[in-house]
Design an enzyme around this catalytic site. Structure first.
Site, PDB file in Angstrom:
ATOM      1  N   HIS A 128       0.808  -1.224   0.000  1.00 43.37           N
ATOM      2  CA  HIS A 128       0.000   0.000   0.000  1.00 43.37           C
ATOM      3  C   HIS A 128       0.840   1.272   0.000  1.00 43.37           C
ATOM      4  O   HIS A 128       0.302   2.367  -0.121  1.00 43.37           O
ATOM      5  CB  HIS A 128      -0.936   0.020   1.215  1.00 43.37           C
ATOM      6  CG  HIS A 128      -0.212   0.295   2.493  1.00 43.37           C
ATOM      7  ND1 HIS A 128       0.619  -0.634   3.081  1.00 43.37           N
ATOM      8  CD2 HIS A 128      -0.173   1.397   3.258  1.00 43.37           C
ATOM      9  CE1 HIS A 128       1.138  -0.107   4.181  1.00 43.37           C
ATOM     10  NE2 HIS A 128       0.679   1.125   4.310  1.00 43.37           N
ATOM     11  N   HIS A 166       1.751   6.948  -0.195  1.00 40.05           N
ATOM     12  CA  HIS A 166       0.884   6.077   0.608  1.00 40.05           C
ATOM     13  C   HIS A 166      -0.485   5.999  -0.074  1.00 40.05           C
ATOM     14  O   HIS A 166      -1.234   6.969  -0.087  1.00 40.05           O
ATOM     15  CB  HIS A 166       0.744   6.660   2.015  1.00 40.05           C
ATOM     16  CG  HIS A 166       0.134   5.719   2.992  1.00 40.05           C
ATOM     17  ND1 HIS A 166      -1.220   5.453   3.020  1.00 40.05           N
ATOM     18  CD2 HIS A 166       0.695   4.984   3.971  1.00 40.05           C
ATOM     19  CE1 HIS A 166      -1.462   4.592   3.999  1.00 40.05           C
ATOM     20  NE2 HIS A 166      -0.314   4.294   4.586  1.00 40.05           N
TER      21      HIS A 166
END
Length: 163
Positions: free
Chosen positions: A68, A83
């Site tokens: 992620h 992110h």
């Protein structure tokens, strides 16, 4: 005496958008870790496509096990965290695919991650994607260029180097 003949040194550095979408200010991100600047300054993108690209030339420092997030160091030392989404660590990599690994050299615009945005949303997660300069205090200023639609590589973070 003839300093006016010298080229003015460019002491700004630009990070590119990591995805096609809408650039928004970090303070609009619904997570205090990002909107407070705790991890650094930058910008966030609400992606309209599930492809995440390198914001600068540099080296991949880490691809998180859950895929992620990616951290990288630009060739000039800027430490960057990308992110994808909020709390998406909880997906444990489901819907994510890495195209880079730690140690890889990348160029601005290289594909780093693919993500199934529909699956992330269906699981109840926000897809907003912060791009942070983690070593913000090493620079005179770090400014996110928000409030516009962007394409990958388009300037979204302006970094003013210290003289």
């Amino acid at each position: 005496m003839f300093n006016f003949f010298k080229k003015k040194q460019n002491n700004t550095y630009m990070l590119g958008a990591v995805a096609k979408g809408k650039a928004v200010e970090l303070k609009e991100v619904n997570d205090p870790t990002f909107n407070s600047g705790m991890l650094g300054q930058g910008v966030a993108i609400v992606p309209s496509e599930g492809k995440i690209y390198a914001p600068a030339d540099g080296e991949i420092a880490m691809v998180f096990e859950t895929l992620h997030a990616v951290s990288m160091t630009a060739d000039n030392g800027v430490e960057i965290l990308v992110h994808v989404g909020l709390d998406t660590v909880e997906l444990k990599g489901e819907g994510f695919e890495a195209h880079v690994q730690a140690g890889d050299k990348v160029k601005k615009g290289d594909l780093m991650l693919s993500v199934d945005l529909d699956a992330v949303r269906a699981a109840g997660y926000d897809i907003v994607t912060p791009i942070l300069v983690c070593n913000t205090d090493e620079y005179a200023a770090v400014e996110g260029l928000a409030g516009k639609d962007v394409v990958p590589g388009e300037d979204v973070v302006k970094i003013q180097m210290k003289n």
